[in-house]
Design a protein around this motif. Structure first.
Motif, PDB file in Angstrom:
ATOM      1  N   SER A 319      17.149  -7.187  -8.926  1.00  0.00           N
ATOM      2  CA  SER A 319      15.862  -6.482  -9.858  1.00  0.00           C
ATOM      3  C   SER A 319      15.172  -7.608 -10.000  1.00  0.00           C
ATOM      4  O   SER A 319      14.367  -7.436 -10.466  1.00  0.00           O
ATOM      5  CB  SER A 319      16.197  -5.399 -10.855  1.00  0.00           C
ATOM      6  N   TYR A 320      16.210  -8.785 -10.621  1.00  0.00           N
ATOM      7  CA  TYR A 320      15.188  -9.845 -11.682  1.00  0.00           C
ATOM      8  C   TYR A 320      15.958 -11.261 -10.427  1.00  0.00           C
ATOM      9  O   TYR A 320      17.537 -11.175 -10.324  1.00  0.00           O
ATOM     10  CB  TYR A 320      15.446  -9.868 -12.642  1.00  0.00           C
ATOM     11  N   ASN A 338      10.078 -10.875 -11.454  1.00  0.00           N
ATOM     12  CA  ASN A 338      10.695  -9.028 -12.277  1.00  0.00           C
ATOM     13  C   ASN A 338      10.959  -8.951 -10.491  1.00  0.00           C
ATOM     14  O   ASN A 338       9.763  -8.897 -10.091  1.00  0.00           O
ATOM     15  CB  ASN A 338       9.745  -8.168 -12.876  1.00  0.00           C
ATOM     16  N   SER A 340      11.493  -5.528  -9.351  1.00  0.00           N
ATOM     17  CA  SER A 340      11.627  -4.070  -9.135  1.00  0.00           C
ATOM     18  C   SER A 340      10.593  -3.860  -9.257  1.00  0.00           C
ATOM     19  O   SER A 340       9.216  -4.422  -9.612  1.00  0.00           O
ATOM     20  CB  SER A 340      12.680  -3.919 -10.636  1.00  0.00           C
ATOM     21  N   SER A 342       9.328  -1.113 -12.449  1.00  0.00           N
ATOM     22  CA  SER A 342       8.861  -0.657 -13.378  1.00  0.00           C
ATOM     23  C   SER A 342       9.576  -2.290 -14.269  1.00  0.00           C
ATOM     24  O   SER A 342       9.810  -3.423 -14.107  1.00  0.00           O
ATOM     25  CB  SER A 342      10.114  -0.012 -13.884  1.00  0.00           C
ATOM     26  N   SER A 343       8.101  -2.225 -15.626  1.00  0.00           N
ATOM     27  CA  SER A 343       8.762  -3.474 -16.130  1.00  0.00           C
ATOM     28  C   SER A 343      10.017  -3.278 -16.694  1.00  0.00           C
ATOM     29  O   SER A 343      10.636  -3.156 -16.953  1.00  0.00           O
ATOM     30  CB  SER A 343       7.446  -3.554 -17.602  1.00  0.00           C
ATOM     31  N   LYS A 344      10.360  -4.894 -16.831  1.00  0.00           N
ATOM     32  CA  LYS A 344      11.340  -5.360 -17.369  1.00  0.00           C
ATOM     33  C   LYS A 344      11.741  -6.718 -18.403  1.00  0.00           C
ATOM     34  O   LYS A 344      11.744  -7.144 -18.269  1.00  0.00           O
ATOM     35  CB  LYS A 344      12.679  -5.898 -15.788  1.00  0.00           C
ATOM     36  N   LYS A 345      12.893  -6.683 -18.992  1.00  0.00           N
ATOM     37  CA  LYS A 345      13.034  -7.669 -19.987  1.00  0.00           C
ATOM     38  C   LYS A 345      13.849  -8.929 -19.307  1.00  0.00           C
ATOM     39  O   LYS A 345      15.577  -7.990 -19.211  1.00  0.00           O
ATOM     40  CB  LYS A 345      13.332  -7.421 -21.455  1.00  0.00           C
ATOM     41  N   ILE A 346      13.438  -9.827 -19.093  1.00  0.00           N
ATOM     42  CA  ILE A 346      14.057 -10.724 -19.129  1.00  0.00           C
ATOM     43  C   ILE A 346      14.675 -12.218 -19.511  1.00  0.00           C
ATOM     44  O   ILE A 346      13.593 -11.415 -20.391  1.00  0.00           O
ATOM     45  CB  ILE A 346      13.762 -11.482 -17.469  1.00  0.00           C
ATOM     46  N   ASP A 382      14.104 -13.441 -24.857  1.00  0.00           N
ATOM     47  CA  ASP A 382      13.678 -12.521 -23.730  1.00  0.00           C
ATOM     48  C   ASP A 382      12.308 -12.315 -23.710  1.00  0.00           C
ATOM     49  O   ASP A 382      11.568 -12.555 -24.854  1.00  0.00           O
ATOM     50  CB  ASP A 382      14.513 -11.189 -24.022  1.00  0.00           C
ATOM     51  N   GLU A 384       9.249  -9.479 -22.403  1.00  0.00           N
ATOM     52  CA  GLU A 384       9.186  -8.479 -20.832  1.00  0.00           C
ATOM     53  C   GLU A 384       8.310  -8.791 -19.495  1.00  0.00           C
ATOM     54  O   GLU A 384       7.179  -9.911 -19.497  1.00  0.00           O
ATOM     55  CB  GLU A 384       7.832  -7.680 -21.872  1.00  0.00           C
ATOM     56  N   PRO A 387       6.033  -4.907 -13.553  1.00  0.00           N
ATOM     57  CA  PRO A 387       6.688  -5.097 -11.931  1.00  0.00           C
ATOM     58  C   PRO A 387       5.824  -6.058 -10.844  1.00  0.00           C
ATOM     59  O   PRO A 387       5.228  -6.328 -10.800  1.00  0.00           O
ATOM     60  CB  PRO A 387       6.555  -4.209 -11.108  1.00  0.00           C
TER      61      PRO A 387
END
Length: 409
Positions: A319-320, A338, A340, A342-346, A382, A384, A387
């Motif tokens: 996913s990332y 990202n 994936s 959908s939005s994702k915190k990395i 972190d 946001e 996608p």
């Protein structure tokens, strides 16, 4: 860094189309950011002739030396295309031939169009049937001709690569009397890795790129990543030309199918991996967003960093992916992708990537803006990430040369 005709014009490239893009790059200010090569891809070739019995241009390029001289006077370097087969991918004559005099049987039979591209109305002879090594090589003649015209770059294209053809053209370029960048295409073979380093300046790690997520992610996160150990000044794994702006390969002219976030990912991946950057779109109609992707000096600095390191993946799953690249000034480039839908915190902890200190600056490279100063290297940063998007940051200082004082544990 520069522009190549293929992704936009395919084999319909012409003098006029090359000059239109060169003028657009100059007028838009892109040349000031280091976009300096104008490369003519497949589709320029006519028949053999001239004092070297080398490939001469077809009617789309009525004065090749004049074109090269004009581009040089504009401040550009200029590239040309060929391959060691009897015919190129676009079915023009190649550097090899079955006849000692440099004539080609399908040309004698009239199976060509007005630009000497092989065309057989009956369908019996296909271009794929001409993708083979001939009995006679004209590498020396062609290299001398390119030098005489003033070319600065050669894209030499075939698959699978073989050591003999690669070294043969390398040797002829070394003897031709001009400094010419030697770029191999396509789908480089890992068993030849050390040979590419010896004989080529850059080599395509993959087949032709397309303007979709599957293509750019497959190249950037897949095949191109495996070449990181071989990236260094003077020899560069090449992820292929950029597919932003208006492309179409001469067939279906259209605006790129990549979303804006996917375009940020595309440019960031190529910058982090120290891949050659070659614009593939029609620069004469490039929009503001496309130009903004190409004119971010801080992103370009990461790509052109003198250390020449290709980024390596330090974190990630399906996913990332987080990539790490040391820079000459001691800072670190971190790209958080990202993968994936959908939005994702990395994020990351500075100390976990080797950055230690009580004043660590995190800079958003695409926005060219410092976004935070971390006073505890064990804290986590972190962000946001949208996608198929990316956040590219520069972490500094990566290290200090000052004498330590007090505890650093």
């Amino acid at each position: 860094m520069g522009w190549n005709s293929w992704n936009c014009w395919g084999n319909t490239v012409s003098h006029e189309k090359v000059m239109a893009s060169a003028k657009a790059i100059l007028e838009s200010g892109l040349a000031d950011y280091g976009w300096s090569y104008i490369n003519i891809d497949d589709g320029w070739q006519g028949l053999r002739g001239g004092k070297e019995n080398a490939i001469q241009p077809n009617r789309k390029f009525p004065d090749m030396k004049g074109l090269v001289d004009t581009l040089h006077s504009m401040g550009f370097k200029v590239g040309i295309y060929s391959g060691p087969w009897v015919a190129t991918y676009a079915a023009h004559i190649g550097t090899q031939c079955d006849n000692a005099d440099g004539t080609y049987d399908w040309v004698k039979k009239g199976l060509v169009n007005e630009n000497y591209r092989m065309v057989d109305p009956s369908g019996k002879l296909t271009r794929e049937q001409l993708w083979y090594s001939g009995k006679y090589s004209f590498a020396r003649q062609d290299a001398r001709q390119w030098a005489e015209w003033g070319f600065d770059y050669l894209k030499y294209d075939w698959n699978p690569h073989d050591w003999f053809s690669m070294k043969e053209m390398h040797d002829e370029l070394q003897k031709c009397g001009r400094d010419i960048v030697y770029s191999l295409s396509n789908t480089a073979l890992l068993p030849l890795a050390e040979e590419y380093v010896k004989y080529a300046n850059c080599w395509r790690t993959t087949g032709d790129i397309r303007d979709n997520w599957r293509s750019i992610s497959g190249i950037g996160f897949g095949r191109n990543s495996s070449w990181a150990p071989y990236s260094a000044p003077g020899h560069w794994p090449d992820g292929d030309m950029l597919v932003i702006g208006n492309v179409g390969w001469g067939r279906k002219y259209h605006y790129t199918n990549l979303t804006p976030d996917e375009q940020y990912t595309h440019i960031t991946l190529w910058a982090m991996q120290a891949s050659p950057l070659l614009i593939g779109c029609d620069m004469a109609v490039a929009d503001k967003f496309t130009k903004s992707l190409l004119c971010n000096s801080e992103v370009i600095d990461i790509n052109q960093d003198p250390l020449g390191y290709a980024a390596t993946k330090i974190y990630g799953d399906n996913s990332y992916a987080t990539y790490f690249k040391p820079l000459e000034d001691g800072s670190i480039a971190i790209a958080m992708f990202n993968l994936s839908e959908s939005s994702k915190k990395i994020g990351f902890k500075p100390r976990a990537i080797g950055v230690i200190g009580d004043k660590i600056t995190i800079r958003d490279v695409w926005r060219q803006k410092d976004i935070t100063v971390m006073t505890n290297d064990r804290d986590r940063f972190d962000t946001e990430v949208p996608p198929h998007g990316v956040v590219l940051v520069k972490v500094s200082p990566g290290y200090t040369k000052e004498r330590p004082a007090g505890s650093r544990r």
